[in-house]
Every structure is written in structure tokens, then in C-alpha cells.
Design an enzyme around this catalytic site. Structure first.
Site, PDB file in Angstrom:
ATOM      1  N   GLY A  12       0.783  -1.241   0.000  1.00  0.00           N
ATOM      2  CA  GLY A  12       0.000   0.000   0.000  1.00  0.00           C
ATOM      3  C   GLY A  12       0.809   1.283   0.000  1.00  0.00           C
ATOM      4  O   GLY A  12       0.303   2.332   0.381  1.00  0.00           O
ATOM      5  N   SER A  18       2.415   8.607   1.521  1.00  0.00           N
ATOM      6  CA  SER A  18       1.658   7.457   2.031  1.00  0.00           C
ATOM      7  C   SER A  18       2.008   7.153   3.481  1.00  0.00           C
ATOM      8  O   SER A  18       3.176   7.261   3.885  1.00  0.00           O
ATOM      9  CB  SER A  18       1.990   6.187   1.221  1.00  0.00           C
ATOM     10  OG  SER A  18       1.548   6.297  -0.092  1.00  0.00           O
ATOM     11  N   ILE A  19       0.997   6.719   4.229  1.00  0.00           N
ATOM     12  CA  ILE A  19       1.261   6.233   5.585  1.00  0.00           C
ATOM     13  C   ILE A  19       2.259   5.077   5.519  1.00  0.00           C
ATOM     14  O   ILE A  19       3.152   4.965   6.363  1.00  0.00           O
ATOM     15  CB  ILE A  19      -0.064   5.827   6.258  1.00  0.00           C
ATOM     16  CG1 ILE A  19      -0.849   7.097   6.620  1.00  0.00           C
ATOM     17  CG2 ILE A  19       0.182   4.953   7.476  1.00  0.00           C
ATOM     18  CD1 ILE A  19      -2.225   6.861   7.194  1.00  0.00           C
ATOM     19  N   GLN A  39       0.032  -1.950  -6.577  1.00  0.00           N
ATOM     20  CA  GLN A  39      -1.292  -2.220  -7.166  1.00  0.00           C
ATOM     21  C   GLN A  39      -1.216  -2.502  -8.666  1.00  0.00           C
ATOM     22  O   GLN A  39      -1.956  -3.334  -9.176  1.00  0.00           O
ATOM     23  CB  GLN A  39      -2.186  -1.001  -6.901  1.00  0.00           C
ATOM     24  CG  GLN A  39      -3.565  -1.098  -7.462  1.00  0.00           C
ATOM     25  CD  GLN A  39      -4.365   0.175  -7.203  1.00  0.00           C
ATOM     26  OE1 GLN A  39      -3.898   1.084  -6.515  1.00  0.00           O
ATOM     27  NE2 GLN A  39      -5.543   0.255  -7.760  1.00  0.00           N
ATOM     28  N   VAL A  64      -5.165  -6.219  -5.145  1.00  0.00           N
ATOM     29  CA  VAL A  64      -5.871  -7.065  -4.163  1.00  0.00           C
ATOM     30  C   VAL A  64      -7.339  -7.278  -4.500  1.00  0.00           C
ATOM     31  O   VAL A  64      -8.002  -8.119  -3.882  1.00  0.00           O
ATOM     32  CB  VAL A  64      -5.759  -6.482  -2.725  1.00  0.00           C
ATOM     33  CG1 VAL A  64      -4.308  -6.419  -2.269  1.00  0.00           C
ATOM     34  CG2 VAL A  64      -6.426  -5.116  -2.613  1.00  0.00           C
ATOM     35  N   TYR A 154     -17.078  10.675   5.350  1.00  0.00           N
ATOM     36  CA  TYR A 154     -16.286   9.438   5.333  1.00  0.00           C
ATOM     37  C   TYR A 154     -17.130   8.266   4.814  1.00  0.00           C
ATOM     38  O   TYR A 154     -16.618   7.296   4.269  1.00  0.00           O
ATOM     39  CB  TYR A 154     -15.711   9.168   6.731  1.00  0.00           C
ATOM     40  CG  TYR A 154     -14.519   8.239   6.712  1.00  0.00           C
ATOM     41  CD1 TYR A 154     -13.375   8.551   5.965  1.00  0.00           C
ATOM     42  CD2 TYR A 154     -14.518   7.054   7.428  1.00  0.00           C
ATOM     43  CE1 TYR A 154     -12.290   7.694   5.933  1.00  0.00           C
ATOM     44  CE2 TYR A 154     -13.433   6.195   7.412  1.00  0.00           C
ATOM     45  CZ  TYR A 154     -12.326   6.522   6.667  1.00  0.00           C
ATOM     46  OH  TYR A 154     -11.243   5.660   6.641  1.00  0.00           O
ATOM     47  N   LYS A 161     -14.236   0.260   7.336  1.00  0.00           N
ATOM     48  CA  LYS A 161     -13.305   0.237   8.477  1.00  0.00           C
ATOM     49  C   LYS A 161     -13.923  -0.498   9.675  1.00  0.00           C
ATOM     50  O   LYS A 161     -13.214  -1.181  10.410  1.00  0.00           O
ATOM     51  CB  LYS A 161     -12.895   1.656   8.874  1.00  0.00           C
ATOM     52  CG  LYS A 161     -12.048   2.386   7.833  1.00  0.00           C
ATOM     53  CD  LYS A 161     -10.793   1.645   7.456  1.00  0.00           C
ATOM     54  CE  LYS A 161      -9.854   2.481   6.594  1.00  0.00           C
ATOM     55  NZ  LYS A 161      -8.760   1.691   5.996  1.00  0.00           N
ATOM     56  N   LYS A 191      -2.714  13.932   5.527  1.00  0.00           N
ATOM     57  CA  LYS A 191      -2.978  14.241   4.123  1.00  0.00           C
ATOM     58  C   LYS A 191      -2.211  13.281   3.205  1.00  0.00           C
ATOM     59  O   LYS A 191      -0.976  13.252   3.227  1.00  0.00           O
ATOM     60  CB  LYS A 191      -2.582  15.689   3.831  1.00  0.00           C
ATOM     61  CG  LYS A 191      -3.104  16.154   2.524  1.00  0.00           C
ATOM     62  CD  LYS A 191      -3.075  17.636   2.365  1.00  0.00           C
ATOM     63  CE  LYS A 191      -3.815  17.907   1.090  1.00  0.00           C
ATOM     64  NZ  LYS A 191      -3.436  18.904   0.278  1.00  0.00           N
ATOM     65  N   THR A 192      -2.943  12.498   2.430  1.00  0.00           N
ATOM     66  CA  THR A 192      -2.339  11.544   1.489  1.00  0.00           C
ATOM     67  C   THR A 192      -3.191  11.533   0.215  1.00  0.00           C
ATOM     68  O   THR A 192      -4.247  12.167   0.168  1.00  0.00           O
ATOM     69  CB  THR A 192      -2.348  10.101   2.066  1.00  0.00           C
ATOM     70  OG1 THR A 192      -3.717   9.711   2.255  1.00  0.00           O
ATOM     71  CG2 THR A 192      -1.602   9.983   3.369  1.00  0.00           C
ATOM     72  N   LEU A 193      -2.723  10.732  -0.757  1.00  0.00           N
ATOM     73  CA  LEU A 193      -3.492  10.590  -2.003  1.00  0.00           C
ATOM     74  C   LEU A 193      -4.911  10.114  -1.698  1.00  0.00           C
ATOM     75  O   LEU A 193      -5.902  10.686  -2.164  1.00  0.00           O
ATOM     76  CB  LEU A 193      -2.775   9.558  -2.884  1.00  0.00           C
ATOM     77  CG  LEU A 193      -3.190   9.420  -4.334  1.00  0.00           C
ATOM     78  CD1 LEU A 193      -2.949  10.733  -5.066  1.00  0.00           C
ATOM     79  CD2 LEU A 193      -2.401   8.287  -4.999  1.00  0.00           C
TER      80      LEU A 193
HETATM   81  P1  NAD Z   1      -2.375   6.230  -0.025  1.00  0.00           P
HETATM   82  O1  NAD Z   1      -3.175   6.708  -1.180  1.00  0.00           O
HETATM   83  O2  NAD Z   1      -0.976   6.697   0.070  1.00  0.00           O
HETATM   84  O3  NAD Z   1      -2.390   4.641   0.052  1.00  0.00           O
HETATM   85  C1  NAD Z   1      -3.502   3.865  -0.359  1.00  0.00           C
HETATM   86  C2  NAD Z   1      -2.920   2.655  -1.061  1.00  0.00           C
HETATM   87  O4  NAD Z   1      -3.966   1.722  -1.398  1.00  0.00           O
HETATM   88  C3  NAD Z   1      -2.213   3.011  -2.378  1.00  0.00           C
HETATM   89  O5  NAD Z   1      -0.885   2.560  -2.352  1.00  0.00           O
HETATM   90  C4  NAD Z   1      -3.009   2.248  -3.439  1.00  0.00           C
HETATM   91  O6  NAD Z   1      -2.184   1.769  -4.503  1.00  0.00           O
HETATM   92  C5  NAD Z   1      -3.540   1.099  -2.598  1.00  0.00           C
HETATM   93  N1  NAD Z   1      -4.650   0.408  -3.277  1.00  0.00           N
HETATM   94  C6  NAD Z   1      -5.871   0.897  -3.594  1.00  0.00           C
HETATM   95  N2  NAD Z   1      -6.562  -0.029  -4.314  1.00  0.00           N
HETATM   96  C7  NAD Z   1      -5.756  -1.126  -4.405  1.00  0.00           C
HETATM   97  C8  NAD Z   1      -5.885  -2.394  -5.028  1.00  0.00           C
HETATM   98  N3  NAD Z   1      -6.967  -2.735  -5.728  1.00  0.00           N
HETATM   99  N4  NAD Z   1      -4.848  -3.261  -4.932  1.00  0.00           N
HETATM  100  C9  NAD Z   1      -3.720  -2.947  -4.256  1.00  0.00           C
HETATM  101  N5  NAD Z   1      -3.526  -1.749  -3.658  1.00  0.00           N
HETATM  102  C10 NAD Z   1      -4.538  -0.849  -3.747  1.00  0.00           C
HETATM  103  O7  NAD Z   1      -3.222   6.674   1.273  1.00  0.00           O
HETATM  104  P2  NAD Z   1      -3.003   6.414   2.836  1.00  0.00           P
HETATM  105  O8  NAD Z   1      -3.784   7.473   3.502  1.00  0.00           O
HETATM  106  O9  NAD Z   1      -1.577   6.214   3.149  1.00  0.00           O
HETATM  107  O10 NAD Z   1      -3.840   5.066   3.059  1.00  0.00           O
HETATM  108  C11 NAD Z   1      -3.281   3.902   3.622  1.00  0.00           C
HETATM  109  C12 NAD Z   1      -4.250   3.274   4.612  1.00  0.00           C
HETATM  110  O11 NAD Z   1      -4.350   4.114   5.757  1.00  0.00           O
HETATM  111  C13 NAD Z   1      -5.674   3.090   4.099  1.00  0.00           C
HETATM  112  O12 NAD Z   1      -6.202   1.884   4.607  1.00  0.00           O
HETATM  113  C14 NAD Z   1      -6.392   4.275   4.711  1.00  0.00           C
HETATM  114  O13 NAD Z   1      -7.780   4.083   4.817  1.00  0.00           O
HETATM  115  C15 NAD Z   1      -5.720   4.284   6.065  1.00  0.00           C
HETATM  116  N6  NAD Z   1      -5.894   5.515   6.851  1.00  0.00           N
HETATM  117  C16 NAD Z   1      -5.600   6.723   6.318  1.00  0.00           C
HETATM  118  C17 NAD Z   1      -5.763   7.868   7.082  1.00  0.00           C
HETATM  119  C18 NAD Z   1      -5.444   9.230   6.513  1.00  0.00           C
HETATM  120  O14 NAD Z   1      -5.938  10.234   7.075  1.00  0.00           O
HETATM  121  N7  NAD Z   1      -4.664   9.322   5.459  1.00  0.00           N
HETATM  122  C19 NAD Z   1      -6.236   7.778   8.405  1.00  0.00           C
HETATM  123  C20 NAD Z   1      -6.527   6.516   8.926  1.00  0.00           C
HETATM  124  C21 NAD Z   1      -6.352   5.393   8.140  1.00  0.00           C
END
Ligand code: NAD
Length: 260
Positions: A12, A18-19, A39, A64, A154, A161, A191-193
């Protein structure tokens, strides 16, 4: 160097925001060896450059949402790098047009797709993990407070979730006998994509900043550190948990400043 000698898979990472990038940095700094999945070809190319920064060239394709891709990727990882000690699942998706306005406008197709990618994929990861982790280990996924309380816009992601958090408890029960721990981090807003697709996300960031006991937003470094702890042997007795890493936002009910 609490991760010295440990090898793990990061699923991911899209870019430096990205986180998963923050988690990879923390793990690398603690001595872990990392491999990555991407992905598609586009992300594969981007991640390959970043993977080199983390001392590794191995990036495996894995969408996935597609039948068989998780198992196939795990087989390739197993034959390329052997067994691993931990997996970080940091993946979610919803059509961004449905991350705004009323929840009841969610379409059936986006509901199913969001559940498939953001929740079911974690179940499948855990199903095939024992083959990759014959000596036991730790698996962590990423959740958010919207699973517990209503956060405007959300919407369907909140349901995904909630289901993901329940999955964590069932999967922890399933995999305990293999010596594999399963936990989630409920991270504060970053803040992320992906998060920039949530309507009025900057308001969520500002709201959290104002409410948080620590008077700031959580960072990728905060989340990375917590994840490194959860996959390390220091967390050897922790499984089936949802750990809040949000500068305390979720602990605050009402602040008198909010009362007009
Ligand atoms: P991100 O956009 O950097 O990462 C999301 C990732 O999901 C990407 O790498 C993307 O390629 C992958 N993805 C999406 N569809 C896919 C698929 N079909 N197959 C494989 N990979 C796939 O954003 P992020 O914020 O770093 O998100 C990472 C996780 O953290 C997510 O589960 C998100 O819900 C969670 N999260 C984010 C926040 C936030 O505020 N950013 C807060 C809490 C939880």
C-alpha cells in the site's frame, strides 16, 4: 534496532506521502528488511525507486481486488526472499464521488468495491500469510475513527473500516494457533493521495488539530513508530487490538470551546 534480523512485506505504498512510507522509514530505521507490493505497473515503477531508498529492489505486483493475485504475489515473495516476519496492509479505496454528501447515496457497486479492496483483501492476506510466515509473526492493518463515530463525508469507508476492525478480532483468533498476531492501527487524519479524496478533508485535519490533547495532527512518523512497535517482539502479547494513534483525538468527547 528492534527490528534487526526481521523481514517484512509492505502493501500500500503509493508515494512519499503514504502512511506506508512513514511505516517503511520507521521499520528501516529499526533495522528491518522490506519487500513491497504495488497495485499496478504505474505504482510499481514509482515504488521501485523508493524501495531502493529502503535498500531493496523487490516490488511484486498485486491488485488485491483480483482473484488469485494475493496468493500469487505471496508465492513469488516466498520463492524470492523466503519466509517473512511481518506484513503491513495499508490499502483502501472508494470512488471519491461517494466520499461526500449523504451516506445513503452510496451505490451498490461502490459499496461492494470499497468492501472488497478495503476489508476483504485483509482477510485474504491473513488467509495466505501462514505460508509466508511459517515461524509466526505479526500483521497490521490501518483503520480510522470514522468506524466508531460519524465523521462527515467518510461514508462508505466508515463501514469498510468497521468491518475491517471486526475482521481483525476474528483473524487474530484464527491465526493465534500459528503464532501470528493480527492488529490494527486507527490512525488520525493525515494528508495523502487517498485521504484527499474525502470531502472537506482539510476541515477534518483542522478539527483534529484543535481537539487533540497534543494540540497537533498525527504524523506519518507517529504512525510508523507505533507500527514498528506492533510488529516487533516488544508487542509479543498483543493481538486482536485496535490501537489509536491519533494524538488522543478519539479520547475527547466534548470540548467546552465547541459549545456555543
Ligand atoms: P495512499 O493513497 O498513500 O495509500 C492507499 C494505497 O492503497 C495506495 O498505495 C493504493 O495503490 C492502494 N490500493 C488501492 N486499491 C488497491 C488495489 N486494488 N490493490 C492494491 N492496492 C490498492 O493513502 P493512505 O492514507 O496512506 O492510506 C493507507 C491506509 O491508511 C488506508 O487503509 C487508509 O484508509 C488508512 N488511513 C488513512 C488515514 C489518513 O488520514 N490518510 C487515516 C486513517 C487510516
Amino acid at each position: 534496532m528492534m527490528m534487526h534480523g526481521k523481514k517484512g512485506l509492505i502493501m500500500g505504498m503509493a508515494n512519499k506521502f503514504s502512511i506506508a512510507f512513514g511505516i517503511s522509514e520507521a521499520l528501516k530505521n529499526q533495522g528491518a528488511e522490506l519487500v513491497f507490493t504495488a497495485q499496478n505497473e504505474y505504482f510499481c515503477e514509482k515504488i521501485s525507486d523508493m524501495a531502493k531508498e529502503f535498500g531493496n529492489h523487490d516490488v511484486f505486483l498485486c491488485d488485491v481486488s483480483k482473484d488469485g493475485e494475493i496468493e500469487a504475489a505471496f508465492d513469488k515473495i516466498s520463492s524470492t526472499v523466503g519466509s517473512i516476519d511481518f506484513i503491513v496492509h495499508s490499502i483502501a479505496f472508494s470512488d471519491k464521488n461517494e466520499l461526500t454528501g449523504k451516506y445513503y447515496n452510496t451505490t451498490r457497486s461502490n459499496f461492494l468495491n470499497a468492501m472488497n479492496i478495503s476489508c476483504y483483501s485483509f482477510t485474504e492476506v491473513c488467509k495466505f500469510a501462514p505460508k509466508l510466515m511459517p515461524n509466526g509473526g505479526s500483521i497490521v492493518t490501518m483503520s480510522y475513527y470514522g468506524s466508531e463515530k460519524v465523521v462527515p463525508n467518510y461514508n462508505v469507508m466508515a463501514l469498510a473500516k468497521s468491518a475491517l476492525e471486526t475482521s481483525v478480532r476474528y483473524l487474530a483468533s484464527d491465526l493465534g494457533e500459528c503464532g501470528i498476531r493480527v492488529n490494527a492501527i486507527s490512525a488520525g487524519a493525515v494528508k495523502t493521495l487517498a485521504s484527499s479524496g474525502v470531502g472537506e478533508f482539510s476541515k477534518i485535519l483542522a478539527y483534529d488539530r484543535n481537539r487533540s490533547p497534543l494540540r497537533r495532527n498525527v504524523t506519518r512518523e507517529d504512525i510508523g513508530g507505533a507500527c514498528a512497535f506492533l510488529v516487533s517482539d516488544f508487542a509479543s502479547g498483543i493481538t486482536g487490538e485496535i490501537m489509536h494513534v491519533d494524538c488522543g483525538c478519539s479520547t475527547i468527547g466534548v470540548k467546552f470551546e465547541d459549545v456555543k
